[in-house]
Design a protein around this motif. Structure first.
Motif, PDB file in Angstrom:
ATOM      1  N   VAL A   1       1.422  -1.243 -11.274  1.00 13.45           N
ATOM      2  CA  VAL A   1       2.214  -0.598 -10.218  1.00 13.45           C
ATOM      3  C   VAL A   1       2.386  -1.526  -9.020  1.00 13.45           C
ATOM      4  O   VAL A   1       1.553  -2.415  -8.785  1.00 13.45           O
ATOM      5  N   ILE A   2       3.486  -1.314  -8.291  1.00 11.41           N
ATOM      6  CA  ILE A   2       3.623  -1.933  -6.971  1.00 11.41           C
ATOM      7  C   ILE A   2       3.579  -0.804  -5.949  1.00 11.41           C
ATOM      8  O   ILE A   2       4.169   0.260  -6.161  1.00 11.41           O
ATOM      9  N   ILE A   3       2.866  -1.004  -4.857  1.00 10.27           N
ATOM     10  CA  ILE A   3       2.591   0.111  -3.946  1.00 10.27           C
ATOM     11  C   ILE A   3       2.964  -0.244  -2.517  1.00 10.27           C
ATOM     12  O   ILE A   3       3.110  -1.423  -2.169  1.00 10.27           O
ATOM     13  N   ASN A   4       3.131   0.793  -1.714  1.00 10.41           N
ATOM     14  CA  ASN A   4       3.512   0.572  -0.315  1.00 10.41           C
ATOM     15  C   ASN A   4       2.363  -0.091   0.455  1.00 10.41           C
ATOM     16  O   ASN A   4       1.194   0.237   0.249  1.00 10.41           O
ATOM     17  N   ASP A   5       2.724  -1.002   1.353  1.00 12.78           N
ATOM     18  CA  ASP A   5       1.662  -1.785   1.997  1.00 12.78           C
ATOM     19  C   ASP A   5       0.831  -0.974   3.002  1.00 12.78           C
ATOM     20  O   ASP A   5      -0.185  -1.457   3.491  1.00 12.78           O
TER      21      ASP A   5
ATOM     22  N   LYS B   1      -2.805  -0.645   2.195  1.00  6.91           N
ATOM     23  CA  LYS B   1      -3.781  -1.694   2.500  1.00  6.91           C
ATOM     24  C   LYS B   1      -4.834  -1.179   3.480  1.00  6.91           C
ATOM     25  O   LYS B   1      -5.978  -1.607   3.449  1.00  6.91           O
ATOM     26  N   GLU B   2      -4.400  -0.258   4.352  1.00  7.83           N
ATOM     27  CA  GLU B   2      -5.359   0.296   5.314  1.00  7.83           C
ATOM     28  C   GLU B   2      -6.502   1.027   4.628  1.00  7.83           C
ATOM     29  O   GLU B   2      -7.572   1.198   5.194  1.00  7.83           O
TER      30      GLU B   2
ATOM     31  N   GLU C   1      -6.214  -3.730  -2.517  1.00  9.08           N
ATOM     32  CA  GLU C   1      -5.656  -5.074  -2.614  1.00  9.08           C
ATOM     33  C   GLU C   1      -5.045  -5.283  -3.990  1.00  9.08           C
ATOM     34  O   GLU C   1      -5.277  -4.504  -4.915  1.00  9.08           O
ATOM     35  N   VAL C   2      -4.274  -6.366  -4.101  1.00  3.79           N
ATOM     36  CA  VAL C   2      -3.700  -6.717  -5.403  1.00  3.79           C
ATOM     37  C   VAL C   2      -4.850  -6.942  -6.387  1.00  3.79           C
ATOM     38  O   VAL C   2      -5.827  -7.617  -6.062  1.00  3.79           O
ATOM     39  N   GLY C   3      -4.698  -6.345  -7.563  1.00  9.48           N
ATOM     40  CA  GLY C   3      -5.759  -6.497  -8.576  1.00  9.48           C
ATOM     41  C   GLY C   3      -6.679  -5.289  -8.648  1.00  9.48           C
ATOM     42  O   GLY C   3      -7.410  -5.117  -9.623  1.00  9.48           O
ATOM     43  N   ASP C   4      -6.620  -4.435  -7.591  1.00 14.87           N
ATOM     44  CA  ASP C   4      -7.446  -3.231  -7.625  1.00 14.87           C
ATOM     45  C   ASP C   4      -6.901  -2.254  -8.663  1.00 14.87           C
ATOM     46  O   ASP C   4      -5.722  -2.294  -9.021  1.00 14.87           O
TER      47      ASP C   4
ATOM     48  N   PRO D   1       2.940   7.731   0.822  1.00 10.57           N
ATOM     49  CA  PRO D   1       3.250   6.357   0.439  1.00 10.57           C
ATOM     50  C   PRO D   1       3.687   6.296  -1.027  1.00 10.57           C
ATOM     51  O   PRO D   1       3.161   7.033  -1.873  1.00 10.57           O
ATOM     52  N   SER D   2       4.654   5.445  -1.295  1.00 10.79           N
ATOM     53  CA  SER D   2       5.211   5.372  -2.648  1.00 10.79           C
ATOM     54  C   SER D   2       4.416   4.403  -3.516  1.00 10.79           C
ATOM     55  O   SER D   2       3.967   3.354  -3.054  1.00 10.79           O
ATOM     56  N   ILE D   3       4.284   4.793  -4.777  1.00  7.40           N
ATOM     57  CA  ILE D   3       3.731   3.899  -5.798  1.00  7.40           C
ATOM     58  C   ILE D   3       4.776   3.817  -6.902  1.00  7.40           C
ATOM     59  O   ILE D   3       5.188   4.846  -7.450  1.00  7.40           O
TER      60      ILE D   3
END
Lengths: 227, 373
Positions: free
Chosen positions: B140-144, B147-148, B152-155, B181-183
């Motif tokens: 998946v790509i997720i809304n930044d 991050k809060e 992180e990438v790879g999680d 937030p969108s995924i």
């Protein structure tokens, strides 16, 4: 004929009951350039109405008023306000200056009403103010001036657009004798040197020595006072 | 301007007070507009960001993703239609996710899982990591904003109630849907999450929620009659159909509307009272030859000047406020929006001066004669 002419001017109001309230009764008067004419009379005699008609602020009920060959009856309201701007200089009771303008701007605002203010206008305004003895007070506001100084500013303002006629409405009303004499003297001097037709409404008979002719207004009728 | 600026300078405090009111009103207007803008992007940013003009829903869905189920097979039919330039299927699913390794319930995150065709025009470009690929196996790509939450990438993320595990491969910016937030995930994998319960696809083959359409010249009626079982709406209507969107926006718009009306009255009344006070002064100026136009210009330019300065200060204060607001606040200042509200405020102020102008034209210069003030 230049100057101002009244020909059989009457002013009356019709009241509700149909009876006529006559304020001015067949008044005829001619003032030529270079003349200062006084109109005296008790209050309620019609002096102010007379002045208002002369100043194109009020229309006569009948008769003709001519200022600098223009018949006032034939002008539209816009033309009338332009005529006041170009041809008439008012000196009012208690000067009626604009409170937030300094002495120099009091004169320049009249120029501004016509359009752009040129540096020549500024020179002329300063010269006029010097003549009335305010050369050192150009940046003062009305509240910082004495009554006499305010009235002198108003005199300079009346002359700034180089009008053909000068109308003064009780210019000495709120002044003591000394200041009153100074003010009338300034008006007389301005009228002579700049060749204006002027008339002054006053109830102050001390001032009449400066005037070329004096008329007395009584119950709407105007009669010459023999000097 | 001659009279206007001189009077402003001379009566500084009087005008500073009304200016202050105008500053506060404009400040509030801009903050509200930022809040409205922020809320509506929170609600529908993903929809708004889409490079698309129309949306096809199931017939009778009344513009709502959650009510609509149609078959992905329709994408081919729609693409074949001459008015449609491109079409791509989309599905949405509200879920609760938890970063793998976190056990605490308080670390659960609400998200919108959006199914899209990898590589289609619906896929937003990543700001970090890699884009989606076909057969990516729950990548998946997720809304930044996530991050809060320490992602992180790879999680990897667990989804509550579903066995599949999501792998984060990239971040996108400013993407949210339904206030969440969108995924983004591939549409096939979305399907297995959303229709996990047997029979929940209501027998539709390859079900999706909606098909997003590109094409400027689409005629909704023609498309609806050409293809069975769909309703076509504009993107705007689809956004309005988002749950809560109209209600939120309506509330903020109503407040903005009231504020504009209030500012019109405050300024209008202030200048009207000022004009009444100056009746005699205007009378004198008229007697010495001022035309109505001259005095009108003076008052209109005065209001314009005062309003411009006040609104300018309001804008500065708004950006100052935006700088100190917490990041999580749905607040988004759009310079275009700020500019247009500034213009509206200015227009309203000038409009309100008309009652003073009307008064000025009625002043009789005659009152200057025979009067001692």
């Amino acid at each position: 004929m230049s100057g101002i002419q009244f020909e059989n001017v009457s002013k009356y109001y019709q009241d509700g009951a149909g009876s006529k309230l006559q304020i001015l009764d067949n008044v005829s008067l001619s003032v030529q350039p270079g003349e200062l004419v006084a109109v005296i009379g008790p209050s309620g005699s019609g002096k102010s109405t007379f002045l208002s008609i002369a100043g194109a602020l009020l229309q006569a009920s009948s008769g003709e008023v001519t200022i600098n060959n223009k018949n006032l009856n034939q002008l539209s309201p816009n033309q009338v306000s332009k005529l006041r701007l170009d041809h008439i200089g008012f000196i009012l009771q208690t000067s009626n200056l604009v409170p937030y303008l300094n002495v120099l701007d009091q004169l320049l605002v009249v120029k501004k009403m016509k359009g752009k203010i040129t540096s020549a206008d500024k020179m002329f305004a300063k010269e006029l103010l010097k003549e009335v003895g305010l050369g050192s007070k150009l940046k003062k506001f009305p509240e910082q001036l004495s009554g006499g100084e305010r009235q002198r500013t108003a005199i300079a303002r009346a002359f700034v657009n180089d009008p053909d006629i000068i109308l003064a409405d009780e210019p000495t009303a709120s002044l003591d004798s000394k200041r009153a004499f100074e003010v009338v003297e300034l008006i007389a001097k301005g009228v002579k040197t700049r060749n204006k037709a002027a008339f002054m409404v006053t109830h102050d008979e001390r001032m009449l020595s400066y005037c070329d002719r004096v008329y007395r207004m009584n119950e709407g009728k105007l009669e010459l006072v023999e000097g | 301007m001659f009279l206007a600026t001189r009077e402003l300078k001379h009566s500084k405090w009087r005008f500073a007070m009304i200016g202050m009111i105008l500053v506060l009103i404009s400040w509030l207007v801009f903050i509200l507009s930022g809040l409205g803008n922020g809320l509506s992007s929170l609600s529908a940013a993903t929809f708004k960001n889409m490079d698309a003009e129309y949306v096809a829903f199931e017939e009778g869905a009344r513009h709502s993703m959650s009510r609509s189920v149609i078959s992905e097979n329709l994408v081919q039919d729609l693409k074949a239609h001459e008015q449609v330039e491109d079409a791509a299927a989309m599905g949405s699913h509200v879920a609760v996710v938890l970063k793998e390794g976190n056990e605490d319930d308080s670390e659960k995150i609400d998200v919108s899982i959006l199914g899209i065709e990898p590589g289609s025009f619906l896929e937003p470009s990543v700001v970090e990591g890699k884009p989606l690929t076909q057969g990516g196996d729950y990548q998946v790509i997720i809304n930044d904003s996530l991050k809060e939450q320490g992602i992180e990438v790879g999680d990897t993320l667990e989804i509550e109630g579903v066995t599949e595990i999501l792998e984060v491969i990239g971040f996108v910016e400013g993407e949210s849907f339904n206030h969440l937030p969108s995924i983004f995930i591939s549409i096939d994998e979305w399907r297995s999450i959303h229709f996990a319960a047997p029979g929940s696809d209501m027998g539709v083959e390859l079900p999706v929620n909606a098909i997003i359409l590109q094409g400027d010249s689409i005629e909704q009626d023609k498309l609806e009659s050409a293809i069975e079982g769909i309703e076509v709406t504009t993107k705007k209507e689809a956004i309005n159909g988002m749950p809560g969107y109209t209600a939120e926006n309506g509330t903020i718009m109503m407040m903005l509307g009231f504020l504009l009306v209030i500012s019109a009255f405050v300024i209008g009344v202030f200048f009207y009272v000022l004009t009444l006070q100056k009746t005699n002064q205007f009378g004198v100026m008229k007697a010495i030859g001022a035309s109505n136009l001259f005095l009108t210009k003076a008052i209109v330019s005065q209001i314009t000047l005062l309003a411009t300065i006040s609104i300018g200060i309001g804008i500065i204060l708004t950006y100052g406020t935006a700088a100190i607001l917490p990041a999580g606040m749905p607040f988004a200042l759009d310079p275009m929006l700020v500019f247009s509200y500034a213009i509206i405020l200015l227009f309203v102020s000038v409009l309100s001066s008309l009652i003073s102008v009307r008064k000025i034209t009625k002043i009789d210069p005659l009152q200057a004669i025979g009067r001692v003030e």
